[in-house]
Design a protein around this motif. Structure first.
Motif, mmCIF file in Angstrom:
data_model
loop_
_atom_site.group_PDB
_atom_site.id
_atom_site.type_symbol
_atom_site.label_atom_id
_atom_site.label_comp_id
_atom_site.label_asym_id
_atom_site.label_seq_id
_atom_site.Cartn_x
_atom_site.Cartn_y
_atom_site.Cartn_z
ATOM 1 N N LEU A 43 0.827 -1.208 0.000
ATOM 2 C CA LEU A 43 0.000 0.000 0.000
ATOM 3 C C LEU A 43 0.865 1.263 0.000
ATOM 4 O O LEU A 43 0.625 2.202 -0.761
ATOM 5 C CB LEU A 43 -0.933 0.000 1.223
ATOM 6 N N SER A 44 1.866 1.281 0.853
ATOM 7 C CA SER A 44 2.711 2.463 0.999
ATOM 8 C C SER A 44 3.588 2.686 -0.226
ATOM 9 O O SER A 44 3.744 3.815 -0.702
ATOM 10 C CB SER A 44 3.594 2.330 2.243
ATOM 11 N N LYS A 45 4.151 1.613 -0.764
ATOM 12 C CA LYS A 45 5.055 1.705 -1.913
ATOM 13 C C LYS A 45 4.340 2.268 -3.142
ATOM 14 O O LYS A 45 4.878 3.130 -3.845
ATOM 15 C CB LYS A 45 5.628 0.331 -2.227
ATOM 16 N N THR A 46 3.133 1.789 -3.401
ATOM 17 C CA THR A 46 2.384 2.250 -4.568
ATOM 18 C C THR A 46 2.074 3.747 -4.473
ATOM 19 O O THR A 46 2.143 4.474 -5.469
ATOM 20 C CB THR A 46 1.075 1.461 -4.711
ATOM 21 N N ALA A 47 1.770 4.215 -3.287
ATOM 22 C CA ALA A 47 1.389 5.610 -3.098
ATOM 23 C C ALA A 47 2.517 6.582 -3.424
ATOM 24 O O ALA A 47 2.278 7.680 -3.934
ATOM 25 C CB ALA A 47 0.912 5.828 -1.659
ATOM 26 N N VAL A 48 3.756 6.203 -3.166
ATOM 27 C CA VAL A 48 4.876 7.150 -3.316
ATOM 28 C C VAL A 48 5.846 6.764 -4.433
ATOM 29 O O VAL A 48 6.910 7.372 -4.562
ATOM 30 C CB VAL A 48 5.662 7.269 -1.989
ATOM 31 N N TYR A 49 5.489 5.803 -5.277
ATOM 32 C CA TYR A 49 6.437 5.279 -6.256
ATOM 33 C C TYR A 49 7.021 6.321 -7.222
ATOM 34 O O TYR A 49 8.216 6.258 -7.533
ATOM 35 C CB TYR A 49 5.807 4.141 -7.054
ATOM 36 N N PRO A 50 6.239 7.276 -7.737
ATOM 37 C CA PRO A 50 6.829 8.267 -8.654
ATOM 38 C C PRO A 50 8.026 9.014 -8.059
ATOM 39 O O PRO A 50 8.964 9.361 -8.778
ATOM 40 C CB PRO A 50 5.660 9.223 -8.932
ATOM 41 N N LEU A 51 8.018 9.240 -6.764
ATOM 42 C CA LEU A 51 9.146 9.910 -6.124
ATOM 43 C C LEU A 51 10.369 8.998 -6.068
ATOM 44 O O LEU A 51 11.515 9.463 -6.112
ATOM 45 C CB LEU A 51 8.763 10.360 -4.713
ATOM 46 N N ASP A 52 10.145 7.699 -5.999
ATOM 47 C CA ASP A 52 11.255 6.757 -6.018
ATOM 48 C C ASP A 52 11.933 6.762 -7.385
ATOM 49 O O ASP A 52 13.165 6.747 -7.488
ATOM 50 C CB ASP A 52 10.753 5.354 -5.674
ATOM 51 N N THR A 53 11.125 6.789 -8.453
ATOM 52 C CA THR A 53 11.672 6.877 -9.806
ATOM 53 C C THR A 53 12.449 8.175 -9.981
ATOM 54 O O THR A 53 13.547 8.191 -10.563
ATOM 55 C CB THR A 53 10.546 6.804 -10.847
ATOM 56 N N THR A 54 11.906 9.272 -9.469
ATOM 57 C CA THR A 54 12.585 10.565 -9.539
ATOM 58 C C THR A 54 13.930 10.518 -8.835
ATOM 59 O O THR A 54 14.937 11.018 -9.340
ATOM 60 C CB THR A 54 11.700 11.655 -8.890
ATOM 61 N N ARG A 55 13.961 9.904 -7.665
ATOM 62 C CA ARG A 55 15.216 9.788 -6.911
ATOM 63 C C ARG A 55 16.271 9.028 -7.709
ATOM 64 O O ARG A 55 17.434 9.446 -7.778
ATOM 65 C CB ARG A 55 14.946 9.077 -5.578
ATOM 66 N N LEU A 90 10.031 15.325 -12.047
ATOM 67 C CA LEU A 90 8.684 14.741 -12.097
ATOM 68 C C LEU A 90 7.918 15.228 -13.319
ATOM 69 O O LEU A 90 7.302 14.434 -14.046
ATOM 70 C CB LEU A 90 7.908 15.103 -10.826
ATOM 71 N N LEU A 91 7.962 16.536 -13.564
ATOM 72 C CA LEU A 91 7.247 17.118 -14.705
ATOM 73 C C LEU A 91 7.828 16.622 -16.027
ATOM 74 O O LEU A 91 7.095 16.359 -16.985
ATOM 75 C CB LEU A 91 7.309 18.646 -14.644
ATOM 76 N N ASN A 92 9.146 16.490 -16.086
ATOM 77 C CA ASN A 92 9.802 16.018 -17.301
ATOM 78 C C ASN A 92 9.396 14.583 -17.619
ATOM 79 O O ASN A 92 9.087 14.250 -18.772
ATOM 80 C CB ASN A 92 11.328 16.122 -17.120
ATOM 81 N N ILE A 93 9.389 13.725 -16.602
ATOM 82 C CA ILE A 93 8.998 12.331 -16.814
ATOM 83 C C ILE A 93 7.537 12.246 -17.252
ATOM 84 O O ILE A 93 7.189 11.519 -18.186
ATOM 85 C CB ILE A 93 9.221 11.497 -15.533
ATOM 86 N N TRP A 94 6.689 13.010 -16.589
ATOM 87 C CA TRP A 94 5.254 12.999 -16.922
ATOM 88 C C TRP A 94 5.022 13.486 -18.347
ATOM 89 O O TRP A 94 4.233 12.896 -19.100
ATOM 90 C CB TRP A 94 4.493 13.865 -15.939
ATOM 91 N N MET A 128 6.289 7.152 -14.979
ATOM 92 C CA MET A 128 6.319 7.401 -13.541
ATOM 93 C C MET A 128 6.322 6.103 -12.747
ATOM 94 O O MET A 128 6.914 6.030 -11.657
ATOM 95 C CB MET A 128 5.094 8.233 -13.121
ATOM 96 N N TYR A 129 5.659 5.091 -13.299
ATOM 97 C CA TYR A 129 5.499 3.835 -12.570
ATOM 98 C C TYR A 129 6.280 2.679 -13.199
ATOM 99 O O TYR A 129 6.008 1.525 -12.894
ATOM 100 C CB TYR A 129 4.016 3.473 -12.479
#
Length: 323
Positions: free
Chosen positions: A232-244, A272-276, A284-285
């Motif tokens: 549950l937690s991982k899915t919610a914040v995953y885009p920030l992990d990719t950004t990192r 984030l904006l560039n990836i999106w 993102m995912y």
């Protein structure tokens, strides 16, 4: 841990015992999920779209397609050892991270519990704050190791850095102290809600799962609650992990990693904006599937090992006291 369950997580053991149990849990967990971690990082750094052949027509380097496809390609091109690239800094990372995380969590919990009435916080809020603070402290303290883990895992057949010592020297010389903390903003932005949600979910789910009539993995509710809370937690914040991950491989060696076309990024929001903009939601995912596959055994093994290590130390302490 004894029958009192995770509600006693913050109460059992001394600070040193908590640190040792957390460190052991981190080491064991890392050993189990190392190959999945390499696969996830490779997928996260892949910027070309599999649905658009034009995006990788002139790309030098591999084009990974799914978890199994990536696994097979790494084995074929780099051998079995390719799945453990970055394992040494990763083991050091998990060792230090687990120790700092559990120590900070119990310390923060004790501080919050010392708040007098009527200002005491609900247990869920207490767990969320403690988990968030623990995650932020552990991420910041161990971030250079996380960055090294990512950079080594991003190496293909060409060795960008010949050794850990050489990588530290090169980063210090060419990127300065800030080079060791590229993407820290995304790391903290990710880990605060992740760990807060994880610990809050874990402690809320533990009594519910414990009363389930369905047989539980490992014969304990610790592992099952850990799996659900982590997914549950991982899915919610995953885009920030990719950004990192994208920010961690910035620098003078960016074009030498296994993916030669990693764009130039600067800052969490702009990345984030560039990836999106260029890769959409899938960008993102990317790697989420293997991340969730990894998260389940990692969290289950972490919490199960922590509980068992703590129980063993408490038992030994009790025997020594009795003697």
């Amino acid at each position: 841990m004894s029958g009192g369950g995770v509600a006693q997580l913050k109460h059992e053991g001394s600070q040193r015992q908590v640190a040792v149990a957390g460190a052991i849990a981190g080491l064991v967990s890392r050993f189990v999920i190392a190959p999945l971690d390499v696969i996830k990082i490779r997928l996260q750094l892949q910027v070309h779209s599999l649905s658009d052949p034009l995006s990788y027509r002139n790309v030098q380097g591999p084009v990974y397609k799914g978890t199994l496809g990536t696994l097979k390609q790494i084995l074929r091109e780099e051998g079995l050892t390719g799945l453990w690239k970055g394992n040494i800094p990763a083991e050091a990372l998990y060792l230090a991270y687990g120790s700092v995380q559990f120590s900070a969590y119990t310390y923060m919990s004790h501080l919050l519990e010392a708040i007098p009435q009527p200002y005491t916080l609900p247990s869920t809020v207490d767990s969320f704050i403690s988990g968030a603070v623990a995650g932020a402290c552990a991420t910041t303290a161990t971030y250079p190791l996380d960055l090294l883990r990512t950079r080594f895992a991003a190496q293909g057949r060409e060795r960008v850095y010949p050794s850990i010592v050489a990588s530290v020297r090169h980063i210090a010389e060419h990127e300065g102290p800030r080079g060791f903390f590229r993407g820290l903003g995304a790391g903290v932005s990710q880990i605060v809600p992740y760990m807060g949600l994880f610990f809050a979910s874990y402690e809320s789910l533990k009594p519910v799962v414990a009363s389930s009539p369905i047989p539980l993995p490992f014969g304990t509710s610790d592992a099952a609650a850990g799996i659900i809370a982590s997914v549950l937690s991982k899915t919610a914040v995953y885009p920030l992990d990719t950004t990192r991950k994208r920010l961690q491989v910035q620098g003078p060696m960016r074009s030498r990693y296994v993916h030669r076309n990693i764009p130039l990024y600067s800052g969490v929001t702009s990345t984030l904006l560039n990836i999106w903009k260029n890769e959409g939601r899938r960008g993102m995912y990317r790697g989420l599937t293997v991340s969730l596959i990894k998260a389940a055994p990692a969290s289950a093994v972490t919490m199960w090992t922590y509980e068992r290590a703590m129980a063993l130390m408490l038992t030994l302490e009790e025997k020594l006291t009795d003697d």
